[in-house]
Enzyme design. Structure first.
Site, PDB file in Angstrom:
ATOM      1  N   GLY A 118       0.837  -1.197   0.000  1.00 52.09           N
ATOM      2  CA  GLY A 118       0.000   0.000   0.000  1.00 52.09           C
ATOM      3  C   GLY A 118       0.871   1.245   0.000  1.00 52.09           C
ATOM      4  O   GLY A 118       2.011   1.213   0.472  1.00 52.09           O
ATOM      5  N   HIS A 175      -4.366   1.534   7.540  1.00 51.07           N
ATOM      6  CA  HIS A 175      -3.003   2.079   7.610  1.00 51.07           C
ATOM      7  C   HIS A 175      -2.832   3.207   6.578  1.00 51.07           C
ATOM      8  O   HIS A 175      -2.310   4.280   6.891  1.00 51.07           O
ATOM      9  CB  HIS A 175      -2.007   0.935   7.359  1.00 51.07           C
ATOM     10  CG  HIS A 175      -0.573   1.342   7.310  1.00 51.07           C
ATOM     11  ND1 HIS A 175       0.371   0.910   8.213  1.00 51.07           N
ATOM     12  CD2 HIS A 175       0.089   2.158   6.432  1.00 51.07           C
ATOM     13  CE1 HIS A 175       1.540   1.449   7.909  1.00 51.07           C
ATOM     14  NE2 HIS A 175       1.413   2.208   6.826  1.00 51.07           N
ATOM     15  N   GLU A 176      -3.309   2.960   5.353  1.00 50.15           N
ATOM     16  CA  GLU A 176      -3.180   3.977   4.301  1.00 50.15           C
ATOM     17  C   GLU A 176      -4.078   5.183   4.590  1.00 50.15           C
ATOM     18  O   GLU A 176      -3.691   6.329   4.363  1.00 50.15           O
ATOM     19  CB  GLU A 176      -3.503   3.397   2.924  1.00 50.15           C
ATOM     20  CG  GLU A 176      -2.612   2.237   2.476  1.00 50.15           C
ATOM     21  CD  GLU A 176      -1.130   2.479   2.703  1.00 50.15           C
ATOM     22  OE1 GLU A 176      -0.678   3.622   2.548  1.00 50.15           O
ATOM     23  OE2 GLU A 176      -0.429   1.513   3.056  1.00 50.15           O
ATOM     24  N   GLN A 178       2.840  10.149   1.132  1.00 51.00           N
ATOM     25  CA  GLN A 178       4.152   9.509   1.262  1.00 51.00           C
ATOM     26  C   GLN A 178       5.084   9.864   0.124  1.00 51.00           C
ATOM     27  O   GLN A 178       6.295   9.693   0.232  1.00 51.00           O
ATOM     28  CB  GLN A 178       4.008   7.978   1.318  1.00 51.00           C
ATOM     29  CG  GLN A 178       3.356   7.472   2.593  1.00 51.00           C
ATOM     30  CD  GLN A 178       3.273   5.962   2.581  1.00 51.00           C
ATOM     31  OE1 GLN A 178       2.349   5.398   2.043  1.00 51.00           O
ATOM     32  NE2 GLN A 178       4.267   5.296   3.160  1.00 51.00           N
ATOM     33  N   HIS A 232      -2.458   7.626   6.809  1.00 48.98           N
ATOM     34  CA  HIS A 232      -1.508   8.530   6.139  1.00 48.98           C
ATOM     35  C   HIS A 232      -2.213   9.800   5.656  1.00 48.98           C
ATOM     36  O   HIS A 232      -1.636  10.889   5.685  1.00 48.98           O
ATOM     37  CB  HIS A 232      -0.860   7.849   4.930  1.00 48.98           C
ATOM     38  CG  HIS A 232       0.286   6.944   5.274  1.00 48.98           C
ATOM     39  ND1 HIS A 232       1.436   7.401   5.878  1.00 48.98           N
ATOM     40  CD2 HIS A 232       0.466   5.611   5.104  1.00 48.98           C
ATOM     41  CE1 HIS A 232       2.277   6.384   6.059  1.00 48.98           C
ATOM     42  NE2 HIS A 232       1.709   5.286   5.592  1.00 48.98           N
ATOM     43  N   CYS A 257       5.905   0.003   7.301  1.00 45.74           N
ATOM     44  CA  CYS A 257       5.550   1.134   6.441  1.00 45.74           C
ATOM     45  C   CYS A 257       6.773   1.569   5.651  1.00 45.74           C
ATOM     46  O   CYS A 257       7.868   1.643   6.202  1.00 45.74           O
ATOM     47  CB  CYS A 257       5.055   2.287   7.319  1.00 45.74           C
ATOM     48  SG  CYS A 257       4.615   3.763   6.390  1.00 45.74           S
ATOM     49  N   LEU A 258       6.581   1.865   4.357  1.00 44.28           N
ATOM     50  CA  LEU A 258       7.711   2.302   3.530  1.00 44.28           C
ATOM     51  C   LEU A 258       8.307   3.609   4.033  1.00 44.28           C
ATOM     52  O   LEU A 258       9.472   3.903   3.757  1.00 44.28           O
ATOM     53  CB  LEU A 258       7.270   2.452   2.066  1.00 44.28           C
ATOM     54  CG  LEU A 258       6.839   1.156   1.365  1.00 44.28           C
ATOM     55  CD1 LEU A 258       6.403   1.457  -0.058  1.00 44.28           C
ATOM     56  CD2 LEU A 258       7.949   0.119   1.379  1.00 44.28           C
TER      57      LEU A 258
HETATM   58 NI    NI Z   1       2.573   3.375   5.592  1.00 50.63          NI
END
Ligand code: NI
Length: 166
Positions: free
Chosen positions: A45, A134-135, A50, A138, A92-93
Protein backbone atom coordinates in the site's frame (compact mmCIF):
# COMPACT_ATOMS: atom_id res chain seq x y z
CA UNK A 1 8.16 6.45 -12.86
CA UNK A 2 9.40 5.41 -9.44
CA UNK A 3 8.95 8.26 -6.96
CA UNK A 4 11.03 9.01 -3.85
CA UNK A 5 9.18 7.99 -0.66
CA UNK A 6 9.31 10.41 2.27
CA UNK A 7 10.64 8.99 5.50
CA UNK A 8 9.77 9.62 9.11
CA UNK A 9 10.34 12.16 10.68
CA UNK A 10 9.67 14.25 7.53
CA UNK A 11 7.04 16.83 8.66
CA UNK A 12 5.14 16.44 5.35
CA UNK A 13 4.01 13.02 6.59
CA UNK A 14 2.07 14.78 9.38
CA UNK A 15 -0.10 16.94 7.13
CA UNK A 16 -3.81 16.25 6.70
CA UNK A 17 -4.38 15.69 2.98
CA UNK A 18 -7.11 17.40 0.97
CA UNK A 19 -9.71 15.75 -1.28
CA UNK A 20 -9.15 15.01 -4.96
CA UNK A 21 -11.65 17.37 -6.60
CA UNK A 22 -11.31 16.14 -10.18
CA UNK A 23 -9.82 12.99 -11.69
CA UNK A 24 -7.46 14.61 -14.19
CA UNK A 25 -4.73 12.99 -16.34
CA UNK A 26 -2.28 14.21 -13.68
CA UNK A 27 -4.13 12.25 -10.99
CA UNK A 28 -4.12 9.15 -13.22
CA UNK A 29 -0.40 9.38 -13.85
CA UNK A 30 0.23 10.00 -10.13
CA UNK A 31 -1.74 6.81 -9.33
CA UNK A 32 0.33 4.91 -11.96
CA UNK A 33 3.59 6.19 -10.51
CA UNK A 34 2.47 5.39 -6.97
CA UNK A 35 1.63 1.79 -7.97
CA UNK A 36 5.00 1.42 -9.69
CA UNK A 37 6.74 2.84 -6.62
CA UNK A 38 4.81 0.56 -4.26
CA UNK A 39 5.73 -2.56 -6.28
CA UNK A 40 9.36 -1.49 -6.65
CA UNK A 41 9.67 -1.07 -2.89
CA UNK A 42 7.90 -4.37 -2.07
CA UNK A 43 4.96 -2.61 -0.47
CA UNK A 44 1.27 -3.56 -0.40
CA UNK A 45 0.00 0.00 0.00
CA UNK A 46 1.08 3.59 -0.60
CA UNK A 47 -0.65 6.91 0.08
CA UNK A 48 -0.04 10.12 -1.91
CA UNK A 49 1.33 12.08 1.11
CA UNK A 50 4.15 9.51 1.26
CA UNK A 51 5.37 10.79 -2.11
CA UNK A 52 4.91 14.40 -1.00
CA UNK A 53 1.47 15.00 -2.54
CA UNK A 54 -1.12 16.03 0.08
CA UNK A 55 -4.14 14.47 -1.66
CA UNK A 56 -6.55 11.76 -0.55
CA UNK A 57 -5.34 9.10 -2.97
CA UNK A 58 -4.21 5.58 -2.06
CA UNK A 59 -2.99 2.56 -4.00
CA UNK A 60 -3.08 -0.96 -2.55
CA UNK A 61 -2.38 -4.46 -3.79
CA UNK A 62 -2.40 -7.06 -1.07
CA UNK A 63 -1.46 -9.79 -3.58
CA UNK A 64 2.04 -8.29 -3.39
CA UNK A 65 4.70 -7.13 -5.88
CA UNK A 66 5.29 -10.62 -7.33
CA UNK A 67 1.67 -11.36 -8.19
CA UNK A 68 0.38 -7.81 -8.87
CA UNK A 69 -3.09 -9.25 -9.27
CA UNK A 70 -5.31 -6.94 -7.27
CA UNK A 71 -4.37 -3.28 -7.71
CA UNK A 72 -6.89 -0.94 -6.12
CA UNK A 73 -6.90 2.83 -6.40
CA UNK A 74 -8.91 4.58 -3.68
CA UNK A 75 -9.81 8.22 -4.18
CA UNK A 76 -11.23 10.18 -1.21
CA UNK A 77 -11.79 6.99 0.81
CA UNK A 78 -14.13 6.90 3.79
CA UNK A 79 -13.86 4.03 6.28
CA UNK A 80 -16.45 2.78 8.73
CA UNK A 81 -15.25 0.31 11.38
CA UNK A 82 -17.36 -2.86 11.58
CA UNK A 83 -15.56 -5.64 13.41
CA UNK A 84 -13.93 -6.06 16.82
CA UNK A 85 -10.40 -4.80 17.36
CA UNK A 86 -7.55 -7.11 16.49
CA UNK A 87 -3.78 -6.84 16.73
CA UNK A 88 -1.58 -7.44 13.69
CA UNK A 89 1.96 -6.87 12.49
CA UNK A 90 2.56 -3.69 10.45
CA UNK A 91 5.38 -1.96 8.65
CA UNK A 92 5.55 1.13 6.44
CA UNK A 93 7.71 2.30 3.53
CA UNK A 94 8.04 5.66 5.33
CA UNK A 95 9.22 4.00 8.56
CA UNK A 96 12.09 1.77 7.40
CA UNK A 97 13.43 -1.12 9.44
CA UNK A 98 10.62 -1.14 11.94
CA UNK A 99 7.65 -3.44 12.44
CA UNK A 100 5.18 -3.52 15.32
CA UNK A 101 1.85 -4.90 16.43
CA UNK A 102 -1.01 -2.44 15.94
CA UNK A 103 -4.57 -2.79 17.19
CA UNK A 104 -7.35 -1.88 14.74
CA UNK A 105 -10.92 -2.93 13.87
CA UNK A 106 -10.71 -6.30 12.09
CA UNK A 107 -13.40 -5.39 9.52
CA UNK A 108 -14.17 -2.08 7.85
CA UNK A 109 -16.54 -0.76 5.24
CA UNK A 110 -14.55 1.04 2.54
CA UNK A 111 -16.18 3.64 0.28
CA UNK A 112 -14.09 5.42 -2.33
CA UNK A 113 -14.02 6.56 -5.93
CA UNK A 114 -11.96 4.63 -8.46
CA UNK A 115 -10.02 6.23 -11.34
CA UNK A 116 -13.18 6.13 -13.48
CA UNK A 117 -14.94 8.28 -10.88
CA UNK A 118 -17.25 5.42 -9.88
CA UNK A 119 -18.18 4.89 -6.24
CA UNK A 120 -16.77 1.61 -4.92
CA UNK A 121 -18.14 0.18 -1.69
CA UNK A 122 -16.86 -3.04 -0.10
CA UNK A 123 -16.25 -4.74 3.19
CA UNK A 124 -12.63 -5.47 3.96
CA UNK A 125 -11.20 -7.89 6.48
CA UNK A 126 -7.83 -9.43 7.28
CA UNK A 127 -4.81 -7.89 5.55
CA UNK A 128 -7.00 -5.73 3.31
CA UNK A 129 -8.71 -4.16 6.34
CA UNK A 130 -5.36 -3.50 8.02
CA UNK A 131 -3.88 -2.04 4.84
CA UNK A 132 -6.88 0.22 4.13
CA UNK A 133 -6.78 1.64 7.66
CA UNK A 134 -3.00 2.08 7.61
CA UNK A 135 -3.18 3.98 4.30
CA UNK A 136 -6.18 6.01 5.45
CA UNK A 137 -4.13 7.06 8.49
CA UNK A 138 -1.51 8.53 6.14
CA UNK A 139 -4.20 10.83 4.69
CA UNK A 140 -4.84 12.09 8.21
CA UNK A 141 -1.14 12.63 8.90
CA UNK A 142 -0.94 9.63 11.22
CA UNK A 143 1.77 6.96 11.05
CA UNK A 144 1.47 3.48 12.53
CA UNK A 145 4.23 4.36 14.98
CA UNK A 146 1.78 6.91 16.43
CA UNK A 147 -0.28 3.86 17.43
CA UNK A 148 2.41 1.76 19.13
CA UNK A 149 3.50 1.86 22.76
CA UNK A 150 5.47 4.86 23.97
CA UNK A 151 8.41 2.65 24.82
CA UNK A 152 8.66 1.16 21.31
CA UNK A 153 8.24 4.59 19.81
CA UNK A 154 11.01 6.03 21.97
CA UNK A 155 13.38 3.21 21.01
CA UNK A 156 12.70 3.84 17.32
CA UNK A 157 13.16 7.61 17.71
CA UNK A 158 16.52 6.97 19.35
CA UNK A 159 17.60 4.73 16.46
CA UNK A 160 16.56 7.38 13.93
CA UNK A 161 18.46 10.12 15.77
CA UNK A 162 21.61 7.98 15.86
CA UNK A 163 21.33 7.37 12.12
CA UNK A 164 20.86 11.08 11.43
CA UNK A 165 24.02 11.95 13.36
CA UNK A 166 26.14 9.58 11.26
NI1 NI B 1 2.57 3.37 5.59
Amino acid sequence: MILPVLRYPDPRLKRVSGPVTEITPLIRSLADDMAETMYARDGIGLAAPQVGVPLRLVVMDISGPEVRGDLMVLINPVLTPLGPEKESDEGCLSVPDFRAQVCRPSRVLVEALNLEGEVRRFEAEGTLAVCAQHEYDHLEGTLFIDRVSRLKRALYDRRIRKKEKK
